[in-house]
Design a protein around this motif. Structure first.
Motif, PDB file in Angstrom:
ATOM      1  N   LEU A  55       0.838  -1.194   0.000  1.00 34.72           N
ATOM      2  CA  LEU A  55       0.000   0.000   0.000  1.00 34.72           C
ATOM      3  C   LEU A  55       0.880   1.253   0.000  1.00 34.72           C
ATOM      4  O   LEU A  55       0.614   2.216  -0.722  1.00 34.72           O
ATOM      5  N   GLU A  56       1.950   1.213   0.802  1.00 40.09           N
ATOM      6  CA  GLU A  56       2.825   2.376   0.911  1.00 40.09           C
ATOM      7  C   GLU A  56       3.445   2.704  -0.444  1.00 40.09           C
ATOM      8  O   GLU A  56       3.557   3.860  -0.830  1.00 40.09           O
ATOM      9  N   GLN A  62       0.965   4.322  -2.603  1.00 35.68           N
ATOM     10  CA  GLN A  62       0.720   5.697  -2.187  1.00 35.68           C
ATOM     11  C   GLN A  62       1.859   6.622  -2.603  1.00 35.68           C
ATOM     12  O   GLN A  62       1.634   7.766  -3.014  1.00 35.68           O
ATOM     13  N   ASP A  63       3.082   6.121  -2.530  1.00 29.16           N
ATOM     14  CA  ASP A  63       4.235   6.914  -2.994  1.00 29.16           C
ATOM     15  C   ASP A  63       4.099   7.215  -4.485  1.00 29.16           C
ATOM     16  O   ASP A  63       4.330   8.327  -4.947  1.00 29.16           O
ATOM     17  N   TYR A 114       1.396   7.130  -6.265  1.00 32.16           N
ATOM     18  CA  TYR A 114       0.224   7.992  -6.442  1.00 32.16           C
ATOM     19  C   TYR A 114       0.637   9.463  -6.279  1.00 32.16           C
ATOM     20  O   TYR A 114       0.221  10.333  -7.044  1.00 32.16           O
ATOM     21  N   ALA A 115       1.486   9.708  -5.288  1.00 35.81           N
ATOM     22  CA  ALA A 115       1.955  11.076  -5.041  1.00 35.81           C
ATOM     23  C   ALA A 115       2.749  11.587  -6.241  1.00 35.81           C
ATOM     24  O   ALA A 115       2.635  12.755  -6.635  1.00 35.81           O
ATOM     25  N   TYR A 156       0.283  12.292  -8.974  1.00 38.22           N
ATOM     26  CA  TYR A 156      -0.409  13.536  -8.606  1.00 38.22           C
ATOM     27  C   TYR A 156       0.397  14.731  -9.100  1.00 38.22           C
ATOM     28  O   TYR A 156      -0.133  15.672  -9.685  1.00 38.22           O
ATOM     29  N   VAL A 205      -9.004   6.627  -1.846  1.00 37.90           N
ATOM     30  CA  VAL A 205      -8.550   7.974  -2.131  1.00 37.90           C
ATOM     31  C   VAL A 205      -8.623   8.234  -3.636  1.00 37.90           C
ATOM     32  O   VAL A 205      -8.269   7.381  -4.441  1.00 37.90           O
ATOM     33  N   GLN A 216      -6.768   5.627  -6.120  1.00 39.94           N
ATOM     34  CA  GLN A 216      -6.073   4.537  -5.433  1.00 39.94           C
ATOM     35  C   GLN A 216      -7.057   3.375  -5.425  1.00 39.94           C
ATOM     36  O   GLN A 216      -7.997   3.368  -4.655  1.00 39.94           O
ATOM     37  N   GLY A 243      -3.301   1.290  -8.742  1.00 39.41           N
ATOM     38  CA  GLY A 243      -3.766   2.670  -8.877  1.00 39.41           C
ATOM     39  C   GLY A 243      -4.142   2.857 -10.337  1.00 39.41           C
ATOM     40  O   GLY A 243      -3.633   2.139 -11.202  1.00 39.41           O
TER      41      GLY A 243
END
Length: 585
Positions: free
Chosen positions: A167-168, A171-172, A174-175, A178, A207, A411, A437
């Motif tokens: 997940l981490e 998320q990284d 995804y950032a 973004y 998210v 996400q 994602g």
RNA sequence: CGAGGUGUAGCGCAGCAUGGUAGCGCGUAUGGUUCGGGACCAUAAGGUCGCAAGUUCGAAUCUUGUCACCUCGACCA
């Protein structure tokens, strides 16, 4: 390219169908031609612009180690049954049978294809993370297309899918994505755009962000705080409603006759809408017997997206009209039957002295006290945010603007990998579902957005990075031999020098040429005419600033390349900066 | 899917109330005069009046049906 041969005529008048500025300008400049509702042909300038936008997207995806692939447009029913979406998606997905009577569909998004690909080619965690993306025509049979390229049925879209071990890690990534989206929109020259938290909807996952171009013609509403950086799509936006305290009084029935609307009630009882509770009735989709009644303060409206989340069911405004509940009209909170789910908005919590329906014809209840008269009631947030409400973060004032969605990132988590049973080995040899994602951008909508935002009273004003041609030569008096010779010479020099050039080679009046050049919107206009050639010069005019000056004929290429380089640098070098959005008007 | 609107030449429109076989502007073609901000003169080409049925001696015009497009709403992965 010679303008005399270019397909797609420029017109003084907009087609009857075009109502919004981007559509009017793109149609008048000959960039698009409507074939059917929400279906357009893009002419060469539009296609070139689309290509330039696509290349910018490619560059940014490749910076994030994206691998460009091409998924099939047509897919079999079975693939979409593995995710459950063959049945859950409605008529906007085109389904048909092939010659062997096999059920097929046109892909409107490609999570299934992406999982299919990775599932069959990746088997170990060491191969992750990875991202695959494509640029492809999508067809969505929209119930209502509108606004030229803003909302269409057929369009080119970039869709990207990333797969991660943890997940981490997702998320990284995804950032980073973004951030890449900001780079893309900055590079294509958009100005008033912003990201907002959005409802992940049926895509699943927790998210999600949408990128919005702020414009009054946008179909989404965006809530902003004027003081802090809180902002959200209306669907998920929260706010603090100002509470008005009314005096408590004993509960009593009052005769209200045929006063049914909040307005009628207020007039009759001489109260404000804030002192009433209104009921909105919804039917659960697929189960006509089940009703949901939402109560909000009389001056507020129900946010259906929030209500759906609150009841965890798909609902639609009830239109049956046959139930006792509806015919009675004055729907109240007491005495409803068990089949009805009651949801009460936060705005009513603790309110006293309110007027609500009595569930009895021609009567309402007066002096309703939500604490006293409604025991064990859960309150939740189901009301729409209004301009002027207080920010849930800082208490500042909220405002609302409209926007066009130009991109989104989600996400996804394991929604698809689980449903489609995609597993790979982790470091201990155990199987797990990779975390996903997904990330989309509509290219046609980006073109419409640029047109909507970059224009003046004469036409399009295109950013250098995406303009179909960088330079537009207007040759005046082509019957003049010197003009003809020098024009050809200039055109060849520019083309050979790597400048994307459009040449207006028609032997017509200057006014028409200038009007067409302004309408089409190329950043650099070059005039070749007897007047300036007398001094062996050409004239350069910048579309955006209207700045105009002469340069020696021999320096044309160098000068033009200088302008291009400066403009490209301006857009590309500031790609990382988030635009500062100030309230408009 | 609900409400409203519009379909007449490539584009923008008039004509329809009160039926008599289609017109204007832009654009296009040819010739000429012009020509640094949508020039002018002359000539010409271009239309199953969305489609179908009906009423009528006769329908762009009246009636019914149907299709397409636009706007607002519902929906929007």
């Amino acid at each position: 390219m010679l303008l005399s041969k270019l397909v797609g005529e420029r017109t003084k008048e907009a087609p009857q169908d075009a109502k919004i500025l981007s559509h009017i300008l793109l149609a008048r400049a000959g960039y698009i031609k409507q074939v059917s509702g929400g279906i357009y042909t893009m002419t060469m300038p539009c296609q070139k612009m689309s290509g330039k936008i696509q290349n910018i997207i490619r560059e940014e995806m490749d910076r994030l180690d994206g691998q460009e692939v091409l998924f099939p447009v047509v897919m079999p029913r079975e693939l979409w049954e593995t995710s459950g979406r063959y049945n859950s998606i409605g008529n906007e997905m085109v389904r048909f049978k092939d010659r062997t009577n096999h059920d097929m569909l046109l892909g409107m998004t490609h999570e299934e294809a992406a999982v299919h690909l990775v599932n069959h080619t990746v088997s170990t965690y060491t191969q992750l993370p990875l991202m695959i993306y494509q640029l492809q025509t999508k067809f969505r049979d929209e119930a209502r297309s509108r606004g030229g390229l803003i909302r269409v049925r057929e369009f080119t879209m970039k869709d990207a899918y990333s797969f991660h071990n943890t997940l981490e890690d997702m998320q990284d990534y995804y950032a980073k994505m973004y951030h890449a989206y900001y780079r893309i929109f900055n590079r294509i020259g958009l100005k008033r755009f912003i990201d907002i938290k959005s409802d992940s909807g049926m895509m699943g996952g927790s998210v999600a962000h949408e990128y919005m171009l702020l414009t009054p013609v946008g179909e989404d509403s965006i809530v902003f705080c004027n003081h802090c950086d809180y902002r959200a799509n209306m669907e998920v936006a929260e706010s603090v409603k100002e509470k008005v305290n009314f005096t408590g009084e004993p509960l009593q029935e009052v005769f209200t006759g045929d006063a049914k609307t909040i307005d009628d009630l207020c007039k009759l009882l001489n109260i404000t809408a804030k002192q009433t509770a209104k009921a909105v009735v919804y039917a659960v989709k697929g189960d006509a017997d089940k009703l949901v009644v939402a109560f909000v303060r009389g001056d507020l409206e129900v946010n259906e997206a929030k209500l759906k989340k609150a009841v965890q069911q798909d609902i639609a405004v009830y239109e049956g009209g046959t139930s006792d509940l509806i015919t009675c009209g004055n729907i109240g909170l007491k005495g409803l039957n068990d089949k009805i789910t009651v949801v009460v908005d936060n705005s009513l919590q603790g309110m006293r002295g309110m007027v609500v329906g009595a569930n009895k014809p021609e009567y309402h209840l007066k002096g309703f006290d939500f604490d006293r008269d409604l025991s064990n009631q859960q309150f939740c947030d189901i009301a729409k945010v209004c301009a002027g409400d207080k920010c849930p973060v800082c208490g500042g004032e909220l405002r609302i603007e409209n926007g066009i969605e130009i991109g989104n990132i989600f996400q996804l988590g394991t929604k698809y990998t689980k449903a489609m049973n995609m597993t790979i080995h982790d470091i201990n040899g155990n199987l797990f579902n990779p975390i996903m994602g997904c990330y989309g951008i509509g290219v046609g909508r980006a073109i419409a957005s640029i047109a909507q935002e970059s224009n003046d009273e004469r036409g399009l004003v295109l950013p250098m990075t995406v303009a179909p041609w960088q330079a537009h030569i207007c040759a005046l008096r082509l019957d003049d031999e010197n003009v003809a010779t020098k024009t050809t010479q200039l055109y060849n020099t520019l083309c050979e020098g790597g400048v994307d050039t459009l040449l207006d080679d028609r032997n017509i009046g200057a006014g028409v040429k200038f009007a067409d050049a302004d309408l089409m919107g190329m950043p650099i206009r070059i005039v070749v005419s007897p007047k300036s050639l007398a001094d062996d010069e050409i004239e350069i005019t910048l579309r955006a600033t209207k700045e105009s000056y002469r340069v020696p004929f021999a320096n044309a290429l160098v000068e033009v390349k200088k302008i291009i380089a400066a403009e490209m640098e301006k857009l590309n070098n500031n790609a990382d900066i988030m635009p500062v959005i100030t309230p408009q008007d």
